[in-house]
Design an enzyme around this catalytic site. Structure first.
Site, mmCIF file in Angstrom:
data_model
loop_
_atom_site.group_PDB
_atom_site.id
_atom_site.type_symbol
_atom_site.label_atom_id
_atom_site.label_comp_id
_atom_site.label_asym_id
_atom_site.label_seq_id
_atom_site.Cartn_x
_atom_site.Cartn_y
_atom_site.Cartn_z
ATOM 1 N N GLU A 145 0.842 -1.200 0.000
ATOM 2 C CA GLU A 145 0.000 0.000 0.000
ATOM 3 C C GLU A 145 0.873 1.245 0.000
ATOM 4 O OE1 GLU A 145 1.067 1.253 3.931
ATOM 5 O OE2 GLU A 145 -0.193 2.320 2.468
ATOM 6 N N GLU A 149 -1.524 8.982 5.514
ATOM 7 C CA GLU A 149 -2.481 9.306 6.569
ATOM 8 C C GLU A 149 -3.072 10.682 6.294
ATOM 9 O OE1 GLU A 149 -0.008 6.990 10.046
ATOM 10 O OE2 GLU A 149 -1.483 8.485 10.648
ATOM 11 N N ASN A 204 9.321 4.635 -0.165
ATOM 12 C CA ASN A 204 9.308 5.419 1.076
ATOM 13 C C ASN A 204 10.688 5.964 1.410
ATOM 14 O OD1 ASN A 204 6.633 5.369 1.536
ATOM 15 N ND2 ASN A 204 6.666 3.905 3.219
ATOM 16 N N ALA A 248 10.701 21.897 3.077
ATOM 17 C CA ALA A 248 11.630 21.851 4.206
ATOM 18 C C ALA A 248 10.859 22.035 5.505
ATOM 19 C CB ALA A 248 12.674 22.957 4.050
ATOM 20 N N GLY A 249 11.401 21.451 6.558
ATOM 21 C CA GLY A 249 10.729 21.584 7.846
ATOM 22 C C GLY A 249 11.586 21.032 8.962
ATOM 23 N N GLY A 253 8.210 12.253 10.126
ATOM 24 C CA GLY A 253 7.850 11.325 11.200
ATOM 25 C C GLY A 253 6.822 10.351 10.681
ATOM 26 N N CYS A 256 5.500 5.259 9.027
ATOM 27 C CA CYS A 256 6.072 4.594 7.849
ATOM 28 C C CYS A 256 7.512 4.988 7.533
ATOM 29 C CB CYS A 256 5.186 4.858 6.631
ATOM 30 S SG CYS A 256 3.581 4.092 6.793
ATOM 31 N N LYS A 259 10.302 3.951 10.051
ATOM 32 C CA LYS A 259 10.356 2.485 10.131
ATOM 33 C C LYS A 259 10.895 1.869 8.846
ATOM 34 C CE LYS A 259 6.282 0.292 9.640
ATOM 35 N NZ LYS A 259 6.113 -0.753 8.623
HETATM 36 C C1 UDX Z 1 3.857 7.888 3.919
HETATM 37 C C2 UDX Z 1 3.899 7.754 2.407
HETATM 38 O O1 UDX Z 1 3.676 9.034 1.823
HETATM 39 C C3 UDX Z 1 2.836 6.784 1.939
HETATM 40 O O2 UDX Z 1 2.925 6.586 0.536
HETATM 41 C C4 UDX Z 1 3.070 5.437 2.611
HETATM 42 O O3 UDX Z 1 2.112 4.530 2.236
HETATM 43 C C5 UDX Z 1 3.042 5.630 4.095
HETATM 44 O O4 UDX Z 1 4.008 6.581 4.494
HETATM 45 P P1 UDX Z 1 2.444 9.164 5.732
HETATM 46 O O5 UDX Z 1 3.343 8.565 6.714
HETATM 47 O O6 UDX Z 1 0.983 9.184 5.991
HETATM 48 O O7 UDX Z 1 2.642 8.458 4.278
HETATM 49 O O8 UDX Z 1 2.876 10.688 5.613
HETATM 50 P P2 UDX Z 1 3.446 11.675 4.507
HETATM 51 O O9 UDX Z 1 2.376 12.586 4.072
HETATM 52 O O10 UDX Z 1 4.199 10.954 3.499
HETATM 53 O O11 UDX Z 1 4.448 12.526 5.432
HETATM 54 C C6 UDX Z 1 5.476 11.853 6.115
HETATM 55 C C7 UDX Z 1 6.304 12.856 6.914
HETATM 56 O O12 UDX Z 1 7.076 13.641 6.025
HETATM 57 C C8 UDX Z 1 5.474 13.831 7.750
HETATM 58 O O13 UDX Z 1 6.087 14.008 8.998
HETATM 59 C C9 UDX Z 1 5.534 15.118 6.933
HETATM 60 O O14 UDX Z 1 5.437 16.264 7.760
HETATM 61 C C10 UDX Z 1 6.928 15.024 6.320
HETATM 62 N N1 UDX Z 1 7.079 15.758 5.055
HETATM 63 C C11 UDX Z 1 6.325 15.388 3.981
HETATM 64 C C12 UDX Z 1 8.019 16.795 4.967
HETATM 65 O O15 UDX Z 1 8.696 17.131 5.941
HETATM 66 N N2 UDX Z 1 8.170 17.443 3.777
HETATM 67 C C13 UDX Z 1 7.435 17.101 2.668
HETATM 68 O O16 UDX Z 1 7.619 17.734 1.622
HETATM 69 C C14 UDX Z 1 6.474 16.048 2.772
#
Ligand code: UDX
Length: 436
Positions: A145, A149, A204, A248-249, A253, A256, A259
């Site tokens: 998948e 979230e 990922n 950027a940030g 976290g 996914c 891990k």
């Molecule tokens: C992620 C993958 O996107 C998804 O395809 C997989 O199935 C599960 O893991 P998710 O963990 O829900 O999804 O969050 P995502 O929206 O990807 O963000 C992950 C982290 O990256 C968050 O902490 C977000 O704040 C951070 N992030 C995301 C950034 O710091 N910069 C970005 O440009 C995008």
């Protein structure tokens, strides 16, 4: 009379399992979803959805007559041939993926099972091969998948791609899985099991690498006076790079990325290969969560006795998930420097309070900012953009904000009287009041 759709089985009704079950029911399939937790099954059977995922509870209520929740494996095995495995594979202390729940499911299957096991849990490459070795008669398909979230239902219904991995002898099983997804219209990639497993981890890990890269670029921008937002825009216009996941940030976290990055690094390590890039991706991410402390000290000096307000705690907006949230590390670091930490999150405060015992939880952003010496925007919840920042400036001890997600408008914040500092952006301060 529309033809009866295949019954879909789901094993493990956590976030992935529930979204999978609800979306297949929405597509018209009878769904039997099995979980070992009786109270979860009872709650879901009444339509009570414990997780915060936009649109999911409506979907479950709308498709209640097609959804059966049970703890009974025999009921599932008797009612469905296509079984999606969606159990957790959390990291072990070594960083490897814990496959005990996956193995437990396989052990529950009858020797001569004519079921199709469809792996949706994130597992290291090679897992499918070892399960097929243990259960030679079992049909096995890897179907990872890619749901995010906060947008999981939309992501399921509009997939960029569906990966269907099957090895020799399982062509029929792969075709059956493919037909389940065909109505969604996304690209369906047919491949072998090991490659399908790697596609998930590599995707990922690559997204996490993109984030750590832009975070390092941001850190350099601060030294040379460039604006990372502009840099990311300029980079992203090259379709080979793309604009997404270049925000950027203060670090990624969630359940996914951390891990899966460590699982892939471990997987490589177990084969004797040192995945240097991922080592750096992880290290950069951990440092990025901590850089905010230096920014605050630059403005406030020692943080001993300073009151710092954290706006947002969840690992990202539109979820109450605190797993590997940057706020956890930041709050602890600030307290480590002697600061008093108060925090607010629109939906995750309850979960956060269990993890951040000594952090004061406010019931609103305004309350959190009351008397604070500084604020840090940790999660980019929409409501923070709507805040009356001028009023907030008046209530804070010092109108200073570190925008950990470059989410707010620096100009608007300085006009509201704030000293504003983003990530990879130049610091802006309020214009001194005109000499009367
Ligand atoms: C992620 C993958 O996107 C998804 O395809 C997989 O199935 C599960 O893991 P998710 O963990 O829900 O999804 O969050 P995502 O929206 O990807 O963000 C992950 C982290 O990256 C968050 O902490 C977000 O704040 C951070 N992030 C995301 C950034 O710091 N910069 C970005 O440009 C995008």
């Amino acid at each position: 009379m529309s033809e009866q759709k295949d019954t879909v089985g789901v094993i493990g009704v956590g976030w992935v399992g529930l979204v999978t079950a609800a979306c297949f029911a929405e597509l018209g399939h009878p769904v039997i979803a099995r979980d070992i937790l009786q109270e979860k099954v009872d709650a879901l059977s009444k339509g009570d959805v414990a997780i915060h995922e936009p649109g999911l509870d409506d979907l479950i209520r709308r498709n209640a007559e097609r959804l059966t929740f049970t703890t009974d494996m025999d009921e599932l095995l008797g009612g469905a041939r296509l079984l999606f495995v969606c159990v957790d594979t959390p990291p072990t202390y070594s960083g490897d993926a814990d496959l005990s729940r996956v193995r437990a499911v396989v052990q529950e299957l009858p020797e001569d099972s004519d079921h199709v096991l469809i792996m949706k849990s994130t597992v290291p490459a090679g897992t499918g091969e070892s399960i097929r070795r243990d259960m030679p008669g079992l049909s096995y398909v890897s179907c990872p998948e890619f749901l995010k979230e906060g947008t999981a239902v939309k992501d399921f219904m509009n997939p960029d791609r569906v990966v269907v991995g099957a090895d020799a002898g399982d062509e029929g099983a792969a075709a059956a899985v493919e037909s389940l997804y065909r109505p969604l219209g996304g690209e369906i990639l047919r491949t072998d099991v090991a490659s399908a497993e790697m596609i998930k981890l590599a995707s990922n890990a690559f997204l996490a690498t993109k984030i750590s890269f832009i975070n390092e670029i941001a850190n350099v921008c601060e030294e040379v006076g460039a604006d990372v937002g502009q840099v990311a825009k300029g980079m992203g216009l090259d379709e080979r790079i793309g604009t997404s996941f270049l925000r950027a940030g203060i670090g990624y976290g969630g359940s996914c990325f951390p891990k899966d990055v460590s699982a892939l690094k471990m997987l490589a390590g177990n084969t004797g290969y040192h995945f240097q890039l991922l080592t750096a991706v992880i290290e950069v991410n951990e440092l990025q969560k901590r850089r905010v402390v230096g920014k605050l000290e630059k403005h406030l000096g020692s943080l001993i006795g300073k009151r710092v307000a954290l706006l947002g705690l969840a690992f990202k907006p539109d979820t109450d998930d605190m797993r590997e949230a940057s706020s956890l590390v930041l709050a602890a670091r600030l307290q480590g420097e002697g600061a008093e930490v108060v925090a607010y999150d629109p939906v995750a405060s309850e979960r956060a309070a269990e993890l951040l015992g000594s952090v004061e939880m406010a019931t609103s952003a305004t309350e959190a900012l009351e008397g604070a010496d500084a604020a840090v925007l940790v999660t980019e919840w929409g409501e923070f953009a709507e805040l009356d920042w001028a009023a907030a400036a008046g209530r804070m001890n010092r109108a200073l904000i570190v925008d950990g997600r470059n989410f707010l408008d620096p100009k608007a914040l300085t006009e509201a009287g704030f000293e504003y500092e983003g990530i990879g952006q130049t610091v802006s301060s309020p214009r001194p009041a005109a000499a009367s």
